[in-house]
Design an enzyme around this catalytic site. Structure first.
Site, short mmCIF file in Angstrom:
data_model
loop_
_atom_site.label_atom_id
_atom_site.label_comp_id
_atom_site.label_asym_id
_atom_site.label_seq_id
_atom_site.Cartn_x
_atom_site.Cartn_y
_atom_site.Cartn_z
N HIS A 373 66.63 -25.56 -75.79
CA HIS A 373 65.64 -26.54 -76.27
C HIS A 373 64.29 -25.90 -76.56
O HIS A 373 63.72 -26.08 -77.64
CB HIS A 373 65.48 -27.66 -75.23
CG HIS A 373 64.33 -28.57 -75.51
ND1 HIS A 373 64.46 -29.72 -76.25
CD2 HIS A 373 63.02 -28.50 -75.16
CE1 HIS A 373 63.27 -30.31 -76.35
NE2 HIS A 373 62.39 -29.60 -75.68
N GLU A 374 63.75 -25.16 -75.59
CA GLU A 374 62.42 -24.58 -75.77
C GLU A 374 62.39 -23.59 -76.92
O GLU A 374 61.41 -23.51 -77.67
CB GLU A 374 61.95 -23.92 -74.47
CG GLU A 374 61.75 -24.88 -73.30
CD GLU A 374 60.77 -25.99 -73.58
OE1 GLU A 374 59.89 -25.83 -74.46
OE2 GLU A 374 60.86 -27.03 -72.91
N HIS A 377 61.62 -25.07 -80.27
CA HIS A 377 60.20 -25.19 -80.60
C HIS A 377 59.70 -23.88 -81.24
O HIS A 377 58.98 -23.89 -82.24
CB HIS A 377 59.38 -25.47 -79.34
CG HIS A 377 59.56 -26.82 -78.76
ND1 HIS A 377 59.40 -27.97 -79.49
CD2 HIS A 377 59.85 -27.22 -77.49
CE1 HIS A 377 59.59 -29.02 -78.71
NE2 HIS A 377 59.87 -28.59 -77.49
N GLU A 401 60.76 -32.05 -80.71
CA GLU A 401 61.62 -32.13 -79.53
C GLU A 401 63.10 -32.15 -79.90
O GLU A 401 63.95 -31.63 -79.17
CB GLU A 401 61.27 -33.37 -78.71
CG GLU A 401 59.86 -33.39 -78.16
CD GLU A 401 59.57 -32.21 -77.24
OE1 GLU A 401 60.50 -31.73 -76.57
OE2 GLU A 401 58.40 -31.79 -77.19
N HIS A 503 53.94 -35.83 -67.66
CA HIS A 503 53.38 -36.23 -68.96
C HIS A 503 52.30 -37.30 -68.83
O HIS A 503 51.45 -37.42 -69.71
CB HIS A 503 54.51 -36.71 -69.87
CG HIS A 503 55.52 -35.64 -70.16
ND1 HIS A 503 56.45 -35.27 -69.22
CD2 HIS A 503 55.71 -34.85 -71.24
CE1 HIS A 503 57.20 -34.31 -69.72
NE2 HIS A 503 56.77 -34.03 -70.93
#
Length: 604
Positions: A373-374, A377, A401, A503
């Site tokens: 996932h990261e 980005h 995302e 968050h």
């Protein structure tokens, strides 16, 4: 989570420009363009230092780096407010092109926490924001009476099956991390709301919703529509999981009907439930025959091999390898000698090739997925590096995302065999599909209401619908309404459980994650269709398909240069975000869940 340092989403300098008289002559389109050119040049020049400051603060947390981050944050807020105010004035210019209008709108709504146009207010806002982030990073709960940090308590919440331990960790984390933030959060909200009003927005929540190429009220309606599309799937999953928890723990811990106790779901925030798959797995089909985390350990994977494997997926699609500086400058492991913010994030330091990730990697399946996932980005950041400053971002924040998430969807048994992690003889047969889908749904579907309600909660705080004296009650009400969960112990208004979520403490808008959960399935289906996959959608892997990679790269290179429907259409052929692809993916599971739930009370 993306962390682009101090980007156009949170500008990081105060570059003084003369105040403009309210009676000044109306600006021209040429003056507006000169303003846009100046803004983008100044921001690009400043961002390099600002992002380095943010990186150092996240990886060397102490009083000095907190002070540096607060200082740059204050400058950034003041600069963002000034640019937003000027943008509002230039939007009145005659003869503006559609692109100029869009760029000015982007500037006007680019701030996460706007401050009133006074240095003192900006500094106060930045101080509070930095303090809350630091409080979260340093926060600890307890397990068996002993302190345990945030990274370790997350892991322990997924591993323990002792209700008393789970309750202790849940209560201690929220009491020791969330509750102390309450008064500061209220102050921060008041300052930010005044800043939003100075920019012409009714409140900060409206400002957040204005960043989606549509009127704020239409965006709110869109999120409600999307939730309506997928809610039946969630309710079916909730009903099934509640019954399984009741069977394991008994009526005294988890009732047969009503909401689920929040600490029993394998996650501090009950946002993803995959860690308790062993509790709910159906007999026979639920035994997949392998565990990705155990496979990683058996094959001798360490943090580096895990990251290299993630890089290898993107390389197989035709993307260039990560630069050597990525390996030299990223943070992969939690240092023993200092405080760091372990929450995983991806960074773009120089807006060119100095990309990094920041994680405290553990050899387990969750971090294996998070790495994929990261890195998504990072590859997105590199793809749009040649766009003008304003367009160096995702088509909308949900896109950023969703890129890594849809790649992570391809971590299927077929993919694991392709990279040599799983033997072909271990690939689950078709009769295991229910288990495969249920395991995915425990994270992907379970997350949906949480992904929506975190911002609904903050939108209501910003608008005044939830007053400071009702922060806890408002949070509990929405968690019950959307997730169907309740805290393990009674909560009162000395608490602020929302602050126990990174968050919220870090003021990171959260709707992006809700959108990403749906977009990833649209992206995944499009990639599988493009690759010619003919089997069940949930078993598809497009690993190694360079045609998919080429089409994906076209969308990534666009960045935010066009409204998001244009970017969506480039890769998927559709201009609408929809829950249909997710519902198609999980259709066999929904049918099975409904059979299992016959005679069970639905909902809570």
């Amino acid at each position: 989570m993306i962390r682009t340092g101090i980007s156009m989403l949170a500008l990081a300098a105060f570059l003084a420009t003369p105040a403009v008289s309210q009676t000044a002559a109306a600006p021209t389109a040429a003056e507006a363009q000169a303003f846009l050119d100046r803004v983008q040049k100044e921001v690009t020049e400043f961002n390099l230092t600002a992002q380095r400051v943010a990186w150092v603060n996240a990886t060397y947390i102490n009083d000095d780096t907190d002070a540096l981050a607060a200082d740059y944050g204050a400058r950034g807020t003041e600069m963002a407010v000034r640019y937003a105010g000027e943008a509002a004035r230039f939007q009145k210019a005659s003869g503006l092109s559609a692109e100029q209008q869009r760029q000015l709108t982007m500037l006007r709504s680019a701030i996460t926490l706007p401050a009133p146009a006074t240095p003192a207010a900006a500094q106060t806002l930045s101080d509070i924001s930095t303090k809350l982030g630091s409080m979260y990073a340093k926060g600890k709960g307890t397990l068996n009476g002993k302190p345990i940090n945030g990274s370790d308590i997350e892991a322990a919440m997924g591993e323990s099956r002792n209700p008393a331990e789970l309750k202790e960790m849940w209560v201690s984390w929220n009491d020791q991390v969330g509750a102390p933030m309450r008064s500061d959060y209220a102050k921060m909200t008041g300052i930010a709301n005044q800043g939003a009003r100075d920019l012409g927005f009714p409140d900060t929540g409206t400002m957040w919703r204005s960043a989606y190429d549509m009127p704020p009220e239409e965006f709110a309606k869109l999120t409600d529509k999307l939730w309506t599309e997928v809610k039946p799937l969630y309710v079916s999953l909730h009903t099934y999981v509640r019954r399984k928890l009741n069977e394991k723990y008994g009526d005294a811990v988890q009732a047969k009907t009503g909401p689920i106790r929040a600490d029993l779901l394998g996650n501090m925030w009950a946002q993803e439930w995959g860690n308790i798959y062993d509790v709910v797995a159906p007999k026979g089909s639920g035994d997949l025959g392998f565990d990705t985390g155990e496979l990683l350990k058996a094959k001798g994977y360490d943090w580096k091999k895990m990251v290299q494997t993630g890089e290898g997926f993107y390389s197989s699609l035709g993307f260039a390898p990560l630069p050597e500086t990525f390996w030299q400058r990223s943070l992969f492991l939690k240092p023993a000698d200092r405080e760091v913010l372990c929450h995983a994030s991806a960074w773009d330091i120089d807006e060119k090739n100095d990309v990094r990730i920041k994680m405290c990697i553990k050899v387990n399946s969750d971090d294996f997925v998070t790495i994929h996932h990261e890195l998504g980005h990072n590859y997105y950041q590199r793809a749009y590096q040649n766009q003008p400053q304003l367009y160096r971002n995702g088509a909308n924040d949900g896109f950023h995302e969703a890129i890594g998430d849809f790649v992570a969807l391809s971590i299927t048994p077929e993919y694991l065999t392709q990279i040599g992690l799983l033997d072909k003889a271990q690939v689950p047969s078709a009769d295991k599909d229910t288990g495969l889908l249920l395991r995915q749904a425990m994270d992907k579907v379970a997350f949906l209401p949480f992904g929506l309600m975190v911002d609904k909660y903050r939108w209501n705080i910003f608008s005044g619908q939830i007053a400071p004296e009702a922060y806890q009650a408002g949070w509990d009400k929405l968690r019950l309404q959307y997730q169907g969960i309740v805290p393990p112990v009674a909560r009162d208004e000395t608490k602020f459980d929302a602050g126990g979520k990174y968050h919220v403490a870090g003021s990171v808008p959260y709707t992006r994650y809700f959108l990403a959960r749906l977009l990833q399935f649209q992206f995944f289906k499009a990639a599988c269709d493009q690759s010619g996959w003919k089997g069940p959608l949930h078993r598809c892997s497009f690993y190694g398909n360079k045609d998919v990679g080429a089409r994906l790269n076209k969308m990534l290179e666009m960045g935010a240069s066009k409204p998001w429907p244009d970017a969506l259409q480039t890769f998927t052929g559709s201009r609408e975000i929809s829950g249909k692809a997710m519902m198609e993916y999980f259709a066999p599971l929904k049918k099975w869940l409904d059979q299992q739930n016959k005679g069970q009370p639905q909902g809570w």
